[in-house]
Scaffold this motif. Structure first.
Motif, PDB file in Angstrom:
ATOM      1  N   ASP A  54     -11.865  -1.415  -2.783  1.00 11.47           N
ATOM      2  CA  ASP A  54     -12.381  -0.479  -1.775  1.00 11.47           C
ATOM      3  C   ASP A  54     -11.251   0.365  -1.185  1.00 11.47           C
ATOM      4  O   ASP A  54     -11.407   0.982  -0.142  1.00 11.47           O
ATOM      5  CB  ASP A  54     -13.173  -1.200  -0.682  1.00 11.47           C
ATOM      6  N   VAL A  55     -10.111   0.356  -1.881  1.00  8.95           N
ATOM      7  CA  VAL A  55      -8.996   1.248  -1.575  1.00  8.95           C
ATOM      8  C   VAL A  55      -8.843   2.191  -2.760  1.00  8.95           C
ATOM      9  O   VAL A  55      -8.915   1.745  -3.908  1.00  8.95           O
ATOM     10  CB  VAL A  55      -7.687   0.451  -1.352  1.00  8.95           C
ATOM     11  N   PRO A  56      -8.651   3.495  -2.549  1.00  7.69           N
ATOM     12  CA  PRO A  56      -8.525   4.427  -3.673  1.00  7.69           C
ATOM     13  C   PRO A  56      -7.443   4.000  -4.667  1.00  7.69           C
ATOM     14  O   PRO A  56      -6.356   3.559  -4.275  1.00  7.69           O
ATOM     15  CB  PRO A  56      -8.165   5.752  -2.994  1.00  7.69           C
ATOM     16  N   SER A  57      -7.743   4.138  -5.940  1.00  9.02           N
ATOM     17  CA  SER A  57      -6.866   3.688  -7.021  1.00  9.02           C
ATOM     18  C   SER A  57      -5.424   4.156  -6.898  1.00  9.02           C
ATOM     19  O   SER A  57      -4.502   3.366  -7.149  1.00  9.02           O
ATOM     20  CB  SER A  57      -7.430   4.153  -8.374  1.00  9.02           C
ATOM     21  N   PRO A  58      -5.155   5.417  -6.529  1.00  3.45           N
ATOM     22  CA  PRO A  58      -3.748   5.848  -6.461  1.00  3.45           C
ATOM     23  C   PRO A  58      -2.894   5.019  -5.513  1.00  3.45           C
ATOM     24  O   PRO A  58      -1.672   4.970  -5.656  1.00  3.45           O
ATOM     25  CB  PRO A  58      -3.850   7.300  -5.973  1.00  3.45           C
ATOM     26  N   MET A  59      -3.526   4.349  -4.527  1.00  6.24           N
ATOM     27  CA  MET A  59      -2.777   3.513  -3.589  1.00  6.24           C
ATOM     28  C   MET A  59      -2.813   2.045  -3.977  1.00  6.24           C
ATOM     29  O   MET A  59      -2.261   1.201  -3.263  1.00  6.24           O
ATOM     30  CB  MET A  59      -3.334   3.677  -2.165  1.00  6.24           C
ATOM     31  N   TYR A  60      -3.464   1.721  -5.085  1.00  3.25           N
ATOM     32  CA  TYR A  60      -3.594   0.311  -5.438  1.00  3.25           C
ATOM     33  C   TYR A  60      -2.760  -0.035  -6.661  1.00  3.25           C
ATOM     34  O   TYR A  60      -3.220  -0.677  -7.610  1.00  3.25           O
ATOM     35  CB  TYR A  60      -5.060  -0.084  -5.631  1.00  3.25           C
ATOM     36  N   SER A  61      -1.519   0.426  -6.645  1.00  3.55           N
ATOM     37  CA  SER A  61      -0.539   0.040  -7.640  1.00  3.55           C
ATOM     38  C   SER A  61       0.812   0.062  -6.948  1.00  3.55           C
ATOM     39  O   SER A  61       0.938   0.579  -5.834  1.00  3.55           O
ATOM     40  CB  SER A  61      -0.557   0.995  -8.834  1.00  3.55           C
TER      41      SER A  61
END
Length: 484
Positions: A54-61
Motif C-alpha cells: 500500500d506504498v507506491p512501488s518507487p518507494m518500496y525498494s
C-alpha cells in the motif's frame, strides 16, 4: 564453524538491507538467522489473494538499488518477494543465510562482553553484536472469542492463508476489516456462495491510485535517472501527507473529505454507507487505500455485520443479538501482535536484566534502535519507527546507516560494546511522547493497534521521515557508555 562477529535475525527488508551494508563495508563475519525455510519475511508469508503493497512501488525498494521493472504503481506480493531475492543474489548474500534457525533467546555475557544467541534445536552462537530485523508484522493476532477453537470447518489467519481450501460455493465469514481484509475480500467475494464480513470499526479508505507501469511511463523509468526522478517525486508527495499527522490534526480535513467522497461514490445505499462511515478522526488508525473494497460490499452475496461477536460454535458465529450465522469457513483478518511482539522475547542484558523488566512501564528505546542495558543490540523497525504516511524501507535504511556508524565507532575506539545511557533514552522518549500526545493518534480517545495496553503510542514516528533521517545520520557518542 567459526563463530560469527555479528548475528542478524530475520530476512525481510531489514535483515537484507543490514547484510548488504555490512558486506559493502568489509564485514564478512556475519550470519542471517531465519526461522523459515526461505527469505522474505512479511512478503514471503503473506500470500492471500490480492496481497500487494500500500506504498507506491518507487518507494518500496532500496534507494541504492532501485527497481525499474515494477509492473504497477502498487506492487503485488510476488514482485516484491522477487525483488528481495534478486538483491540477495546481486550482493552475494546467500552464503550468510542459515535457514530453519529460530532464535529463542539472547543473553549478554558480562565477563566476555558478547551475546549468546540461543537457537531452537541447535547449539548457541556467540557474537559481538546482534541486529534484530524481525519487524512488527509477523505474529498473527487472533481475537479472544469464546469457542474460537471449537469451529469444525477450516479457519485460518490471512497471514497463514490456506490455499488448499476452495472457497467456491462456500459460506465464508471474514472477521476483521484491516489492511489485509480490504485486499482479499474483493478477490474472494465473487467465489463465495455468501460472504459475511464482521466489522468492529470501519476504516477510513481513500481511492487507490494504482495503474500499470507501461508505455511512455515505463520507458521513462527505464531511462538513466528516470527511476530516481520518479522516486523523488513520490517521496515528497508522500511526505506532504504527514502534515496532518505531525503538525496539526485539523489539516487532515482534506483527507477526510476525499475519503467521504470516495465512500459516497461507491456505496449508493445510505444504510450501508452509514455502517461504513468512521466516527473517529482520520489518521488515528491506519488510512487504507482501495478502489474495489466498497463495490465488493455492495454485492448481493455479501453482508456487512456490525454486531459484536459473542461466541463461535462448531457451525458458525454468534452475535450479540443471539443469532447464529452458519458458515463453512472462517478467515481472520485481525492483524498482528505489534506493541507486545518485542516484549514477549527472551532477552537478558547486563547484570541479568530481562527485557520485560526494562520495559515494565512500556517499551522504550533510543531512536527505535538501541535500548539501555542491552549493549550492542540493535533493533531495525523498532518501537516508534513505524509510519502512517511513507515507506518503512526509507526508515530501515536510516537505521542501518546508524548501526554501521555504531560499529565504526567501536572499531575506531577499539571498544567491545556501547550501551545507551538511561538518561538520554528517557529524555528522548519524554520528547517523543510529548509530541505524540498532541497529534492525531490520541485524539478523541482513539484506540488502535498503534497503542499499547496503557494507551501509549509505541509504534509510530511522530515526525517527517527526513527529520528521522537527519537525526540518525550521526551517532551522539555522549549518549552512550563505551565498554572496553
Amino acid at each position: 564453524m567459526a563463530e560469527p562477529g555479528i548475528v542478524i535475525i530475520g530476512s525481510g527488508f531489514a535483515g537484507i538491507g543490514m547484510a548488504i551494508k555490512l558486506k559493502e563495508a568489509g564485514y564478512h563475519d556475519f550470519v542471517i538467522l531465519e526461522k523459515a525455510g526461505d527469505l522474505g519475511g512479511t512478503w514471503r508469508d503473506n500470500t492471500y489473494p490480492g496481497c500487494a503493497c500500500d506504498v507506491p512501488s518507487p518507494m518500496y525498494s532500496f534507494s541504492f538499488d532501485l527497481n525499474p521493472g515494477w509492473s504497477r504503481m502498487f506492487s503485488p506480493q510476488e514482485e516484491i518477494w522477487r525483488y528481495m531475492r534478486s538483491c540477495v543474489e546481486r550482493y552475494g548474500l546467500a552464503p550468510h543465510f542459515r535457514f530453519g534457525q529460530e532464535v529463542v533467546g539472547l543473553e549478554w555475557d558480562d565477563a566476555a562482553r558478547e551475546w549468546e544467541v540461543a537457537v531452537a534445536g541447535g547449539s548457541p552462537l556467540r557474537c559481538k553484536a546482534v541486529v534484530s530485523g524481525i519487524g512488527a508484522l509477523h505474529i498473527p493476532k487472533f481475537p479472544d472469542i469464546p469457542g474460537r477453537e471449537s469451529f469444525a470447518g477450516p479457519a485460518f489467519h490471512s497471514a497463514e492463508w490456506d490455499h488448499s481450501i476452495d472457497l467456491t460455493g462456500k459460506r465464508v465469514a471474514v472477521i476483521g476489516t484491516g489492511a489485509s481484509a480490504i485486499q482479499f475480500v474483493p478477490r474472494i467475494a465473487p467465489q463465495a456462495a455468501h460472504l459475511t464480513l464482521f466489522q468492529r470499526t470501519p476504516p477510513w479508505i481513500q481511492p487507490k491510485p494504482d495503474f500499470p507501469i507501461t508505455g511512455r511511463l515505463k520507458k521513462f523509468v527505464e531511462r538513466p535517472g528516470g527511476a530516481r526522478t520518479i522516486r523523488n517525486a513520490v517521496y515528497w508527495a508522500l511526505e506532504t501527507r504527514a502534515l496532518g499527522f505531525t503538525v496539526d490534526p485539523r489539516l487532515m480535513k482534506a483527507h477526510e473529505r476525499m475519503a467521504l467522497r470516495h465512500l459516497e461514490r461507491q456505496v449508493p445505499d445510505p444504510e450501508l454507507r452509514a455502517k461504513l462511515t468512521p466516527d473517529y478522526t482520520i489518521g488515528c488508525k491506519r488510512i487504507l487505500l482501495s478502489s474495489d473494497y466498497y463495490p465488493a460490499l455492495t454485492r448481493p452475496n455479501v453482508t456487512l455485520d456490525t454486531s459484536a461477536i459473542t461466541a463461535i460454535t462448531p457451525t458458525g458465529v454468534v452475535t450479540a443479538s443471539g443469532e447464529e450465522i452458519e458458515v463453512d469457513v472462517i478467515i481472520y483478518g485481525t492483524g498482528f501482535k505489534v506493541t507486545d511482539a518485542l516484549n514477549e522475547q527472551r532477552i537478558i542484558g547486563r547484570d541479568g536484566l530481562k527485557i520485560q523488566d526494562a520495559w515494565r512501564e512500556g517499551i522504550e528505546t533510543y531512536y527505535g534502535i538501541t535500548t539501555s542495558g542491552f549493549p550492542n543490540l540493535f533493533f531495525l523497525l523498532g518501537p516508534n519507527t513505524g509510519l502512517g504516511h511513507n515507506s518503512v524501507v526509507f526508515m530501515i535504511e536510516s537505521q542501518v546507516r546508524y548501526v554501521m556508524e555504531c560499529l565504526r565507532l567501536l572499531s575506531r575506539m577499539k571498544a567491545r560494546a556501547i550501551d545507551v545511557l538511561p538518561s538520554h533514552q528517557r529524555a528522548f522518549n519524554r520528547r517523543l511522547q510529548e509530541r505524540l500526545d498532541r497529534l492525531v493518534w490520541t485524539e478523541g480517545g482513539c484506540r488502535s493497534w498503534y497503542l499499547d495496553e496503557h494507551g501509549v503510542n509505541r509504534t509510530l514516528w511522530p515526525g517527517f521521515t527526513f527529520e528521522y533521517w537527519a537525526r540518525t545520520r550521526r551517532v551522539n557518542t555522549g549518549a552512550y557508555e563505551v565498554i572496553y
